[in-house]
Design an enzyme around this catalytic site. Structure first.
Site, short mmCIF file in Angstrom:
data_model
loop_
_atom_site.label_atom_id
_atom_site.label_comp_id
_atom_site.label_asym_id
_atom_site.label_seq_id
_atom_site.Cartn_x
_atom_site.Cartn_y
_atom_site.Cartn_z
N ASP A 127 -0.05 8.59 20.75
CA ASP A 127 -0.57 9.94 20.51
C ASP A 127 0.07 10.54 19.25
OD1 ASP A 127 -2.35 11.95 21.10
OD2 ASP A 127 -1.10 12.89 22.63
N ILE B 281 7.83 28.51 24.90
CA ILE B 281 7.66 28.25 23.46
C ILE B 281 6.40 27.45 23.17
CG2 ILE B 281 10.04 28.49 22.65
CD1 ILE B 281 10.36 25.45 22.99
N GLY B 282 5.75 26.96 24.19
CA GLY B 282 4.53 26.21 23.91
C GLY B 282 3.90 25.69 25.19
N GLU B 283 2.69 25.20 25.01
CA GLU B 283 1.96 24.70 26.17
C GLU B 283 1.10 23.53 25.74
OE1 GLU B 283 0.34 27.75 28.50
OE2 GLU B 283 -0.50 26.35 29.95
N GLY B 284 1.14 22.46 26.49
CA GLY B 284 0.27 21.32 26.25
C GLY B 284 -0.64 21.14 27.45
N LYS C 116 10.45 21.01 29.39
CA LYS C 116 9.01 20.82 29.62
C LYS C 116 8.76 20.71 31.11
CE LYS C 116 5.34 17.78 27.87
NZ LYS C 116 5.13 16.72 26.90
N PHE D 116 -0.46 18.84 29.77
CA PHE D 116 0.25 18.45 30.99
C PHE D 116 1.40 19.38 31.38
CE2 PHE D 116 -1.56 14.26 29.89
CZ PHE D 116 -2.22 14.02 31.09
N GLY D 117 1.88 20.14 30.42
CA GLY D 117 3.06 20.92 30.77
C GLY D 117 3.26 22.18 29.92
N VAL E 191 6.23 24.44 27.95
CA VAL E 191 7.55 24.19 27.37
C VAL E 191 8.32 25.50 27.22
CG1 VAL E 191 8.80 23.10 25.45
CG2 VAL E 191 6.55 22.22 26.12
N1 ATP Z 1 11.50 19.54 21.84
C1 ATP Z 1 10.83 20.64 21.46
N2 ATP Z 1 11.43 21.56 20.67
C2 ATP Z 1 10.76 22.67 20.29
N3 ATP Z 1 9.49 22.96 20.64
C3 ATP Z 1 8.85 22.08 21.42
C4 ATP Z 1 9.48 20.87 21.87
N4 ATP Z 1 8.59 20.18 22.62
C5 ATP Z 1 7.47 20.91 22.63
N5 ATP Z 1 7.60 22.06 21.92
C6 ATP Z 1 6.58 23.10 21.71
O1 ATP Z 1 5.75 23.15 22.84
C7 ATP Z 1 4.40 22.87 22.49
C8 ATP Z 1 3.73 22.08 23.59
O2 ATP Z 1 4.29 20.78 23.64
P1 ATP Z 1 3.67 19.64 24.54
O3 ATP Z 1 4.35 18.37 24.20
O4 ATP Z 1 3.69 20.05 25.96
O5 ATP Z 1 2.15 19.66 24.18
P2 ATP Z 1 1.30 19.20 22.90
O6 ATP Z 1 1.80 17.89 22.40
O7 ATP Z 1 1.25 20.33 21.91
O8 ATP Z 1 -0.10 19.07 23.56
P3 ATP Z 1 -0.61 17.88 24.45
O9 ATP Z 1 0.51 17.42 25.34
O10 ATP Z 1 -1.71 18.52 25.18
O11 ATP Z 1 -1.01 16.86 23.43
C9 ATP Z 1 4.48 22.13 21.15
O12 ATP Z 1 3.31 22.30 20.40
C10 ATP Z 1 5.70 22.79 20.52
O13 ATP Z 1 5.31 23.99 19.91
#
Ligand code: ATP
Length: 384
Positions: free
Chosen positions: A222, A103-106, A125, A108-109, A111
């Protein structure tokens, strides 16, 4: 993630803006939240992927309680039970971390979305291998902090796996995307001003809790629109505690020295210069977020003309010229009372004041936002 902000040493507002003449107060009160061992107990796997979203119902608006201890001891019916899943179970649940569950990617990880046997959804995550060295500390940090906190405007930790080469955090699934996606128009209907105000208030509540009511003050470090998740009823939850730090615990100490972490455009210029971190660094980021919520512009918009590139500077120029409506997101068609917009902007500038002593604490920000909401509701009644 980590970045230095070019041009963020904008004009010294304090000489120009009446917003800065409010009384100053620093917070050293720290309430004791009972340490929750949060033993991970139940939870089984449902490997089916389909199902409707598990958006939580609308929560009633939280009021910052008069007594921190009363607040911290209160049980919350909306709290989800912890989840205790093995690596094998998580792997099965996500079909070996298949991209169809992503559902997503940051940075560090990655998701993933998982479904438990009881129908609840969770966010999973999974740390990226290439950041493993850094990640051990980040991971431990996020788990240790999230285990202790419990607030409906903060994403709840449900469990974790720290095994071999895997670091996995399971948290409550928040179904309606990030605030940034909504501001970018990627999620359908444009957020109206009332929803934007409620989101700002929710985030302010979550940060107030972190700064005041947890066992030790927690500095998120952050705060930004892509770390704010929305429920189906547009309530906001602050996510991503990978950079969070506990603040000073000694009553006479108001800052700690630490490496600069955060995201370009949201970083407190004093923290950037001195490496001295305080709860006011989050207040700065929140001020930038307030401008983002109203204008839908990112803190730095590289493709705009020079005088519009730094959103806070552009907003402040407009404010000074009495053109407050110019700052409003063009997609926000509704007419908003200029008095309300002026107060909202004033609060944003106050939060993002270059000097931290000029910034309010989050509890005061919440109170200001409540007043703005009240005035906005009154102005709407006059129009209708
Ligand atoms: N608890 C959650 N419920 C639903 N979606 C989530 C949740 N946590 C993360 N996501 C989805 O995953 C994506 C990536 O989250 P993540 O925290 O890994 O990175 P980020 O905050 O977008 O980027 P970075 O960590 O690089 O600042 C988010 O943008 C969101 O779309």
């Amino acid at each position: 993630m980590l970045g230095i902000v070019p041009g963020m040493c904008f004009v010294c507002f304090s000489f120009l803006c009446p917003c800065f003449y409010s009384k100053k107060k620093d917070v050293s009160e720290v309430a004791v939240l009972p340490r929750d061992a949060n033993k991970l107990s139940s939870g089984s796997v449902n490997s089916s992927h389909n199902g409707s979203s598990s958006g939580r119902g609308p929560g009633s608006s939280l009021r910052v309680p008069p007594s921190p201890s009363r607040f911290s001891l209160s049980s919350q019916s909306s709290r989800m039970e912890p989840v205790n899943l093995s690596l094998n179970q998580i792997s099965k649940m996500t079909h070996n971390f298949s991209s169809s569950y992503k559902i997503g990617e940051g940075y560090f990880g990655t998701v993933f979305k998982g479904e438990l046997a009881d129908g609840r959804f969770i966010a999973i995550k999974r740390a990226k291998k290439q950041h493993f060295a850094t990640l051990r500390a980040e991971f431990r940090n996020e788990v240790a902090l999230l285990t202790k906190i419990e607030h409906k405007n903060l994403v709840q930790l449900l469990g974790y796996v720290d095994q071999g080469k895997e670091r996995i955090i399971m948290s409550e699934y928040v179904s309606n995307g990030t605030l940034r996606e909504h501001l970018d128009g990627l999620r359908g209907k444009t957020l109206d001003f009332s929803q934007r105000l409620e989101i700002a208030i929710d985030v302010a509540h979550g940060l107030t809790y972190l700064h005041l009511y947890a066992e030790k003050p927690i500095i998120h470090r952050d705060v930004k629109s892509s770390n704010i998740l929305l429920t189906e009823s547009f309530r906001a939850k602050v996510a991503d505690f990978g950079f969070a730090r506990t603040g000073p615990t000694e009553p006479d100490q108001s800052q700690i020295e630490t490496d600069v972490r955060g995201t370009a455009g949201y970083l407190d210029p004093e923290y950037l210069r001195s490496n001295q971190l305080t709860i006011k660094s989050d207040v700065f980021s929140f001020g930038i977020l307030l401008l983002e919520i109203l204008s839908a512009r990112r803190p730095v918009e590289v493709n705009r003309s020079v005088d519009e590139r730094i959103t806070i500077r552009w907003a402040f120029d407009n404010y000074n010229k009495g053109q407050v409506t110019e700052v409003k997101d063009p997609l926000l068609k509704e007419e908003i009372d200029e008095g309300v917009l002026t107060k909202y902007l004033c609060l944003a500038f106050q939060c993002a004041a270059p000097t931290r002593t000029d910034r309010p604490v989050m509890k005061e920000v919440v109170e200001q936002l409540w007043k703005i909401r009240k005035e906005y509701t009154r102005s709407r009644r006059r129009v209708l």
